[in-house]
Motif scaffolding. Sequence first.
Motif, short mmCIF file in Angstrom:
data_model
loop_
_atom_site.label_atom_id
_atom_site.label_comp_id
_atom_site.label_asym_id
_atom_site.label_seq_id
_atom_site.Cartn_x
_atom_site.Cartn_y
_atom_site.Cartn_z
N VAL A 124 0.75 -1.23 0.07
CA VAL A 124 -0.04 0.13 0.03
C VAL A 124 0.77 1.25 -0.11
CG1 VAL A 124 -1.88 -1.16 0.99
CG2 VAL A 124 -0.13 0.06 2.47
N GLY A 125 2.13 1.07 -0.38
CA GLY A 125 3.08 2.18 -0.40
C GLY A 125 3.56 2.91 1.09
N ASP A 131 7.08 1.63 11.89
CA ASP A 131 7.28 1.87 13.39
C ASP A 131 6.79 3.31 13.65
OD1 ASP A 131 8.74 -0.51 13.93
OD2 ASP A 131 10.43 0.48 12.75
N SER A 132 6.14 3.83 12.73
CA SER A 132 5.47 4.96 13.08
C SER A 132 3.97 5.06 13.88
CB SER A 132 4.97 5.81 11.90
OG SER A 132 6.17 6.22 11.01
N TYR A 133 3.72 5.98 14.51
CA TYR A 133 2.48 6.07 15.30
C TYR A 133 1.29 6.77 14.26
CZ TYR A 133 4.35 3.88 19.47
OH TYR A 133 4.76 3.36 20.26
N PRO A 134 0.10 6.52 14.44
CA PRO A 134 -0.72 6.92 13.73
C PRO A 134 -0.97 8.64 13.64
CG PRO A 134 -1.99 5.14 14.88
CD PRO A 134 -0.49 5.46 15.34
N SER A 135 -0.49 9.19 14.78
CA SER A 135 -0.38 10.75 14.97
C SER A 135 0.47 11.20 13.96
CB SER A 135 -0.20 11.12 16.32
OG SER A 135 1.23 10.65 16.60
N ALA A 136 1.39 10.29 13.59
CA ALA A 136 2.42 10.88 12.44
C ALA A 136 2.05 10.71 10.96
CB ALA A 136 3.88 10.42 12.85
N LEU A 137 0.68 10.38 10.66
CA LEU A 137 0.25 9.85 9.45
C LEU A 137 -0.58 10.79 8.94
CD1 LEU A 137 -0.05 5.99 9.66
CD2 LEU A 137 2.01 7.44 9.17
N SER A 138 -0.74 11.22 7.67
CA SER A 138 -1.93 11.89 7.10
C SER A 138 -2.96 11.04 7.16
CB SER A 138 -1.26 12.36 5.62
OG SER A 138 -1.27 11.30 4.78
N GLY A 139 -4.13 11.59 6.71
CA GLY A 139 -5.36 10.99 6.48
C GLY A 139 -5.38 9.83 5.36
N GLY A 140 -4.61 10.31 4.36
CA GLY A 140 -4.54 9.19 3.34
C GLY A 140 -3.57 7.82 3.73
N GLN A 141 -2.47 8.26 4.58
CA GLN A 141 -1.74 7.41 5.04
C GLN A 141 -2.54 6.40 6.05
OE1 GLN A 141 1.67 9.87 6.29
NE2 GLN A 141 2.78 9.06 4.39
N LYS A 142 -3.19 6.84 7.03
CA LYS A 142 -4.10 6.19 7.69
C LYS A 142 -5.05 5.26 7.15
CE LYS A 142 -3.85 9.61 11.65
NZ LYS A 142 -4.36 10.62 12.11
N GLN A 143 -5.75 5.75 6.08
CA GLN A 143 -6.53 4.83 5.27
C GLN A 143 -5.68 3.68 4.63
OE1 GLN A 143 -9.33 3.67 5.69
NE2 GLN A 143 -10.62 5.17 4.87
N ARG A 144 -4.41 4.01 4.12
CA ARG A 144 -3.62 3.12 3.68
C ARG A 144 -3.48 1.78 4.76
NH1 ARG A 144 -1.07 4.25 -1.48
NH2 ARG A 144 -1.80 6.01 -2.11
N VAL A 145 -3.09 2.15 6.06
CA VAL A 145 -2.74 1.35 7.09
C VAL A 145 -4.01 0.50 7.01
CG1 VAL A 145 -2.35 0.99 9.39
CG2 VAL A 145 -1.12 2.71 8.20
N ILE A 147 -6.43 -0.31 5.01
CA ILE A 147 -6.66 -1.23 4.05
C ILE A 147 -5.77 -2.24 4.36
CG2 ILE A 147 -6.07 -1.47 1.65
CD1 ILE A 147 -7.05 1.38 1.34
N ALA A 148 -4.48 -2.16 4.57
CA ALA A 148 -3.56 -3.27 5.12
C ALA A 148 -4.00 -4.24 6.13
CB ALA A 148 -2.00 -2.60 5.58
N ARG A 149 -4.44 -3.50 7.03
CA ARG A 149 -4.81 -4.28 8.23
C ARG A 149 -6.26 -5.10 7.88
NH1 ARG A 149 -7.73 -0.51 12.59
NH2 ARG A 149 -8.98 -0.12 10.97
N ALA A 177 -7.78 4.35 -6.35
CA ALA A 177 -7.20 3.55 -7.55
C ALA A 177 -6.37 2.51 -6.74
CB ALA A 177 -6.09 4.49 -7.80
N LEU A 178 -5.78 2.52 -5.34
CA LEU A 178 -5.23 1.58 -4.79
C LEU A 178 -6.41 0.31 -4.57
CD1 LEU A 178 -3.13 0.00 -3.08
CD2 LEU A 178 -3.91 1.56 -1.28
N LEU A 179 -7.56 0.56 -4.29
CA LEU A 179 -8.61 -0.46 -3.84
C LEU A 179 -8.81 -0.97 -5.15
CD1 LEU A 179 -11.04 1.41 -1.76
CD2 LEU A 179 -9.48 -0.61 -0.89
N GLN A 180 -9.05 -0.38 -6.46
CA GLN A 180 -9.37 -0.96 -7.55
C GLN A 180 -7.99 -1.89 -8.05
OE1 GLN A 180 -9.07 1.78 -10.98
NE2 GLN A 180 -11.06 0.78 -12.02
#
Length: 206
Positions: A124-125, A131-145, A147-149, A177-180
């Motif tokens: 998912v890129g 090793d990052s925490y959710p607070s360090a991620l953007s909204g799009g990165q959180k959604q990628r996490v 999806i990986a989960r 596009a990632l989901l597709q």
Amino acid sequence: MIDVKHLSKSFGDHLVLDDISEHVSPGENVVVIGPSGSGKSTFLRCLNLLEQPSEGTIVFDGTEITDPKVNIDAMRRQMGMVFQHFNLFPNMTVRRNITLAPVQTKLMSQAEADAEADKLLARVGLADRGDSYPSALSGGQKQRVAIARALMRKPALLLADEPVASLDPVTGRQILALLQDISRTEGVAILMNSHNLNQSRAVSSR
């Protein structure tokens, strides 16, 4: 894959879903369109019994999951769920968020889960964010996490509840596009809610 027959759902006297029948085939990418408050999320939550239908039957991969005798936890392992608001644990690393469920349910050892999580993060890129925490991620990165989960259990069906509603348009298009791409390359069927008709037309098979 999944057959929904005469599904209805009421909350008290409020009828939310009224006699819905639908079929999703393996590998399909189907989007449910409708305005906010029209019951889209309730429909998705009924499909894995996060909400209990008032009437009707749901058959998933040949098993009627609305039968009270069915082990719904076992069936849910074949369905991934992506939520609109990510639902990540803020006190856990990205990798721990992804591995928590399979380790707690003893489906994988921690080492196995960590290895699979790292593969999915690369998919998912986010190969460098384990090793990052959710607070360090953007909204799009959180959604990628998220999806990986959802992909950790190698689901046959991915339920996505308005996965881009809280994202900006550019990031939203990237997530769709990632989901597709996941649907196309992994053979995962996706059933997604949206109120954006144009975006949905671009990524759905139906």
